[in-house]
Design a protein around this motif. Structure first.
Motif, PDB file in Angstrom:
ATOM      1  N   ASP A   8       8.806   8.068   1.721  1.00 61.30           N
ATOM      2  CA  ASP A   8       7.730   7.211   2.339  1.00 61.30           C
ATOM      3  C   ASP A   8       6.421   6.881   1.319  1.00 61.30           C
ATOM      4  OD1 ASP A   8       9.262   7.189   4.946  1.00 61.30           O
ATOM      5  OD2 ASP A   8       8.384   9.023   5.178  1.00 61.30           O
ATOM      6  N   CYS A   9       6.155   8.035   0.492  1.00 63.67           N
ATOM      7  CA  CYS A   9       4.928   8.020  -0.172  1.00 63.67           C
ATOM      8  C   CYS A   9       5.172   8.711  -1.496  1.00 63.67           C
ATOM      9  CB  CYS A   9       3.978   8.771   0.732  1.00 63.67           C
ATOM     10  SG  CYS A   9       2.257   8.573   0.138  1.00 63.67           S
ATOM     11  N   LEU A  10       4.494   8.093  -2.378  1.00 62.02           N
ATOM     12  CA  LEU A  10       4.594   8.808  -3.831  1.00 62.02           C
ATOM     13  C   LEU A  10       3.063   9.069  -4.152  1.00 62.02           C
ATOM     14  CD1 LEU A  10       6.287   5.465  -5.266  1.00 62.02           C
ATOM     15  CD2 LEU A  10       7.381   7.818  -4.905  1.00 62.02           C
ATOM     16  N   VAL A  11       2.938  10.420  -4.166  1.00 58.82           N
ATOM     17  CA  VAL A  11       1.567  10.940  -4.565  1.00 58.82           C
ATOM     18  C   VAL A  11       1.541  11.040  -5.888  1.00 58.82           C
ATOM     19  CG1 VAL A  11      -0.188  12.697  -3.908  1.00 58.82           C
ATOM     20  CG2 VAL A  11       1.257  11.734  -2.028  1.00 58.82           C
ATOM     21  N   LEU A  12       0.540  10.599  -6.708  1.00 57.00           N
ATOM     22  CA  LEU A  12       0.378  10.758  -8.146  1.00 57.00           C
ATOM     23  C   LEU A  12      -0.877  11.828  -8.334  1.00 57.00           C
ATOM     24  CD1 LEU A  12       0.592   6.990  -8.849  1.00 57.00           C
ATOM     25  CD2 LEU A  12       2.450   8.569  -8.699  1.00 57.00           C
ATOM     26  N   HIS A  13      -0.466  12.835  -8.878  1.00 51.60           N
ATOM     27  CA  HIS A  13      -1.361  14.004  -8.662  1.00 51.60           C
ATOM     28  C   HIS A  13      -1.625  14.529 -10.317  1.00 51.60           C
ATOM     29  CE1 HIS A  13      -3.250  17.431  -6.915  1.00 51.60           C
ATOM     30  NE2 HIS A  13      -2.851  16.948  -5.754  1.00 51.60           N
ATOM     31  N   ASP A  14      -2.984  14.502 -10.575  1.00 56.12           N
ATOM     32  CA  ASP A  14      -3.407  15.133 -11.834  1.00 56.12           C
ATOM     33  C   ASP A  14      -3.299  16.657 -11.624  1.00 56.12           C
ATOM     34  OD1 ASP A  14      -4.132  12.940 -12.621  1.00 56.12           O
ATOM     35  OD2 ASP A  14      -6.128  13.377 -13.119  1.00 56.12           O
ATOM     36  N   TYR A  24      -1.890  -0.655   2.132  1.00 56.95           N
ATOM     37  CA  TYR A  24      -2.693  -0.871   0.761  1.00 56.95           C
ATOM     38  C   TYR A  24      -2.580   0.875  -0.083  1.00 56.95           C
ATOM     39  CZ  TYR A  24      -4.734  -5.015   2.473  1.00 56.95           C
ATOM     40  OH  TYR A  24      -4.974  -6.495   2.864  1.00 56.95           O
ATOM     41  N   PRO A  25      -2.723   0.645  -1.335  1.00 54.10           N
ATOM     42  CA  PRO A  25      -2.700   2.062  -1.953  1.00 54.10           C
ATOM     43  C   PRO A  25      -3.784   2.754  -1.722  1.00 54.10           C
ATOM     44  CG  PRO A  25      -2.094   0.223  -3.539  1.00 54.10           C
ATOM     45  CD  PRO A  25      -2.529  -0.544  -2.427  1.00 54.10           C
ATOM     46  N   LYS A  26      -3.837   3.989  -1.607  1.00 57.11           N
ATOM     47  CA  LYS A  26      -4.851   4.884  -0.940  1.00 57.11           C
ATOM     48  C   LYS A  26      -5.211   5.843  -2.332  1.00 57.11           C
ATOM     49  CE  LYS A  26      -4.079   8.199   1.967  1.00 57.11           C
ATOM     50  NZ  LYS A  26      -3.980   8.849   3.333  1.00 57.11           N
ATOM     51  N   HIS A  27      -6.743   5.825  -2.240  1.00 56.48           N
ATOM     52  CA  HIS A  27      -7.200   6.836  -3.388  1.00 56.48           C
ATOM     53  C   HIS A  27      -7.678   8.057  -2.693  1.00 56.48           C
ATOM     54  CE1 HIS A  27     -10.633   8.016  -6.343  1.00 56.48           C
ATOM     55  NE2 HIS A  27      -9.421   8.313  -6.931  1.00 56.48           N
ATOM     56  N   LYS A  87     -17.373   1.975  -9.194  1.00 58.36           N
ATOM     57  CA  LYS A  87     -16.753   1.681  -7.790  1.00 58.36           C
ATOM     58  C   LYS A  87     -15.415   1.525  -7.825  1.00 58.36           C
ATOM     59  CE  LYS A  87     -17.626  -2.219  -4.795  1.00 58.36           C
ATOM     60  NZ  LYS A  87     -18.116  -3.759  -4.722  1.00 58.36           N
ATOM     61  N   SER A  88     -14.757   1.159  -9.070  1.00 60.89           N
ATOM     62  CA  SER A  88     -13.415   0.831  -9.251  1.00 60.89           C
ATOM     63  C   SER A  88     -12.444   2.184  -9.621  1.00 60.89           C
ATOM     64  CB  SER A  88     -13.149  -0.250 -10.414  1.00 60.89           C
ATOM     65  OG  SER A  88     -13.422   0.271 -11.574  1.00 60.89           O
ATOM     66  N   PHE A  89     -13.159   3.186  -9.422  1.00 56.09           N
ATOM     67  CA  PHE A  89     -12.363   4.485 -10.066  1.00 56.09           C
ATOM     68  C   PHE A  89     -11.093   4.724  -9.163  1.00 56.09           C
ATOM     69  CE2 PHE A  89     -12.136   9.099  -9.829  1.00 56.09           C
ATOM     70  CZ  PHE A  89     -11.730   9.341 -11.314  1.00 56.09           C
ATOM     71  N   PHE A  90     -10.146   5.007  -9.702  1.00 53.78           N
ATOM     72  CA  PHE A  90      -8.732   4.981  -9.190  1.00 53.78           C
ATOM     73  C   PHE A  90      -7.729   6.335  -9.632  1.00 53.78           C
ATOM     74  CE2 PHE A  90      -4.381   4.062  -7.605  1.00 53.78           C
ATOM     75  CZ  PHE A  90      -4.661   3.959  -6.524  1.00 53.78           C
ATOM     76  N   GLY A  91      -8.703   7.350 -10.284  1.00 55.14           N
ATOM     77  CA  GLY A  91      -8.219   8.509 -11.021  1.00 55.14           C
ATOM     78  C   GLY A  91      -8.018   9.727 -10.018  1.00 55.14           C
ATOM     79  N   GLY A  92      -7.280  10.747 -10.704  1.00 55.19           N
ATOM     80  CA  GLY A  92      -7.386  12.186  -9.921  1.00 55.19           C
ATOM     81  C   GLY A  92      -6.000  12.145  -8.967  1.00 55.19           C
ATOM     82  N   VAL A  93      -5.967  11.641  -7.577  1.00 60.23           N
ATOM     83  CA  VAL A  93      -4.937  11.656  -6.859  1.00 60.23           C
ATOM     84  C   VAL A  93      -4.878  10.391  -6.268  1.00 60.23           C
ATOM     85  CG1 VAL A  93      -3.941  12.895  -5.008  1.00 60.23           C
ATOM     86  CG2 VAL A  93      -5.383  14.171  -6.570  1.00 60.23           C
ATOM     87  N   SER A  94      -3.700   9.829  -6.141  1.00 62.41           N
ATOM     88  CA  SER A  94      -3.619   8.640  -5.407  1.00 62.41           C
ATOM     89  C   SER A  94      -2.085   8.408  -4.580  1.00 62.41           C
ATOM     90  CB  SER A  94      -3.672   7.216  -6.233  1.00 62.41           C
ATOM     91  OG  SER A  94      -3.013   7.523  -7.296  1.00 62.41           O
ATOM     92  N   ALA A  95      -2.098   7.767  -3.562  1.00 58.63           N
ATOM     93  CA  ALA A  95      -0.937   7.469  -2.748  1.00 58.63           C
ATOM     94  C   ALA A  95      -0.365   6.158  -2.506  1.00 58.63           C
ATOM     95  CB  ALA A  95      -1.075   8.347  -1.512  1.00 58.63           C
ATOM     96  N   LEU A  96       0.672   5.873  -2.998  1.00 60.54           N
ATOM     97  CA  LEU A  96       1.433   4.522  -2.848  1.00 60.54           C
ATOM     98  C   LEU A  96       2.833   4.546  -2.246  1.00 60.54           C
ATOM     99  CD1 LEU A  96      -0.286   4.772  -6.184  1.00 60.54           C
ATOM    100  CD2 LEU A  96       0.117   2.356  -5.803  1.00 60.54           C
ATOM    101  N   THR A  97       2.898   3.594  -1.582  1.00 61.04           N
ATOM    102  CA  THR A  97       4.540   3.703  -1.149  1.00 61.04           C
ATOM    103  C   THR A  97       5.314   2.934  -2.187  1.00 61.04           C
ATOM    104  OG1 THR A  97       4.212   1.233  -0.319  1.00 61.04           O
ATOM    105  CG2 THR A  97       3.723   2.905   1.265  1.00 61.04           C
ATOM    106  N   PRO A  98       6.606   3.537  -2.186  1.00 62.16           N
ATOM    107  CA  PRO A  98       7.427   2.621  -3.203  1.00 62.16           C
ATOM    108  C   PRO A  98       7.128   1.088  -3.436  1.00 62.16           C
ATOM    109  CG  PRO A  98       8.592   4.353  -1.848  1.00 62.16           C
ATOM    110  CD  PRO A  98       7.297   4.223  -1.460  1.00 62.16           C
ATOM    111  N   GLU A  99       6.786   0.179  -1.956  1.00 60.60           N
ATOM    112  CA  GLU A  99       6.753  -1.126  -2.115  1.00 60.60           C
ATOM    113  C   GLU A  99       5.546  -1.303  -2.960  1.00 60.60           C
ATOM    114  OE1 GLU A  99       9.436   0.197   0.397  1.00 60.60           O
ATOM    115  OE2 GLU A  99       7.562   0.825   0.703  1.00 60.60           O
ATOM    116  N   HIS A 100       4.324  -0.598  -2.502  1.00 59.02           N
ATOM    117  CA  HIS A 100       3.085  -0.967  -3.201  1.00 59.02           C
ATOM    118  C   HIS A 100       3.389  -0.773  -4.884  1.00 59.02           C
ATOM    119  CE1 HIS A 100       0.716   0.879   0.408  1.00 59.02           C
ATOM    120  NE2 HIS A 100       0.994  -0.445   0.544  1.00 59.02           N
TER     121      HIS A 100
END
Length: 232
Positions: A80-86, A104-107, A122-135
Motif C-alpha cells: 500500500d505504501c513505500l516509505v523511503l527512509h534515511d 499525494y506523496p507525504k513528507h 519550503k520545498s524540502f522533501f528529504g529524510g523520510v517520505s511515503a508514496l503509494t506505488p501509483e504516486h
C-alpha cells in the motif's frame, strides 16, 4: 526473519515497505533497527524492512538505490505504501504513522532536530517520505543520475509537481526526528539553504527514472531484522 512482520492478533489495515539505501553505515543501521521495529509494531502495520546496498567504491547513488528497492519490493507484495527512509533518522513520535496519503506523496520528516525542528526550506522533501506505488510510477520514480550526496530530494519535489501532484506533510509536532551524529558533519553550514540543482528536471524527468532503471542484482538475503538487496 527478513525484517517482515504482521500483527499476530489482528488484520493489519496497511502494508508498508520500508526502503533504506545503505553503504557501510553499520552503527547507524543497528541504531535504526533497534528503534524502528518496535515503533512500527506499535502501529500494527504489516511491513518489511529492505536494505538496498551498493557495492564498489564509486560515488553513492541514494536515489537509484531507492528505485531498485521499489522494483524489488514490489515483487514480494502489493504494498500500500513505500516509505523511503534515511538510515540516520529515528522517529520521536509514535503517532507519526508510516502509511501513505491517498492522494499525494507525504513528507514524514517535517521536523528534524538538525534543523531546529523546522523545515530548512519550503520545498524540502528529504529524510523520510511515503508514496503509494501509483504516486511513485506517476512521477517516474527518482532520477538515476545523482551520484554523490544531495540534490536528489529537490529533483523529486519538482517531479511531484510536474506529475500534477503536491506534497502533503505530517504536522511538525508529529513528524519529529532525531538525526544520529549530525554534529559530526562538519561540511554542513548554516543557514540551511536549498542546494543548487545540477539537473534540468523539467526536461529530464520523463526520460530518467523507473523507465530507464538498469542494475545488476548480486544477491538478495534474509537477515534476522531486514532483507538485504545487494546491487551493482
Amino acid at each position: 526473519s527478513g525484517g517482515h512482520y504482521r500483527p499476530p492478533h489482528c488484520f493489519a489495515r496497511y502494508k508498508s515497505a520500508i526502503l533504506v539505501a545503505y553503504r557501510n553505515q553499520e552503527k547507524h543501521l543497528r541504531h535504526l533497527l533497534y528503534y524502528i521495529h518496535p515503533f512500527l509494531q506499535r502501529q500494527q502495520l504489516s511491513y518489511t524492512v529492505y536494505l538496498i546496498q551498493q557495492v564498489g567504491s564509486g560515488s553513492f547513488n541514494r536515489a537509484k538505490l531507492l528505485n531498485v528497492g521499489v522494483r524489488e519490493a514490489m515483487k514480494d507484495e502489493e504494498w500500500d505504501c513505500l516509505v523511503l527512509h534515511d538510515i540516520d533518522l529515528v522517529p520521536e513520535n509514535d503517532y507519526n504513522l508510516y502509511i501513505c496519503d491517498e492522494y499525494y506523496p507525504k513528507h514524514l520528516a517535517s521536523a528534524m532536530d538538525k534543523f531546529q525542528y523546522t523545515l530548512p526550506y519550503k520545498s524540502f522533501f528529504g529524510g523520510v517520505s511515503a508514496l503509494t506505488p501509483e504516486h511513485y510510477m506517476k512521477m517516474n520514480g527518482f532520477p538515476n543520475t545523482y551520484w554523490g550526496d544531495g540534490g536528489e530530494n529537490d529533483d523529486i519535489a519538482t517531479r511531484i509537481h510536474l506529475a500534477g501532484m503536491k506534497i502533503v506533510r505530517t504536522s511538525p509536532h508529529l513528524g519529529r526526528y532525531r538525526v544520529m551524529d549530525y554534529k559530526e558533519e562538519t561540511e554542513l553550514q548554516e543557514p540551511w539553504s536549498r542546494p543548487p540543482s545540477r539537473h534540468n528536471t523539467r526536461k529530464t524527468w520523463k526520460a530518467d527514472g523507473m523507465n530507464t532503471l538498469q542494475f545488476r542484482l548480486l544477491s538478495r538475503t534474509k537477515h534476522p531484522l531486514y532483507t538485504k538487496i545487494t546491487v551493482d
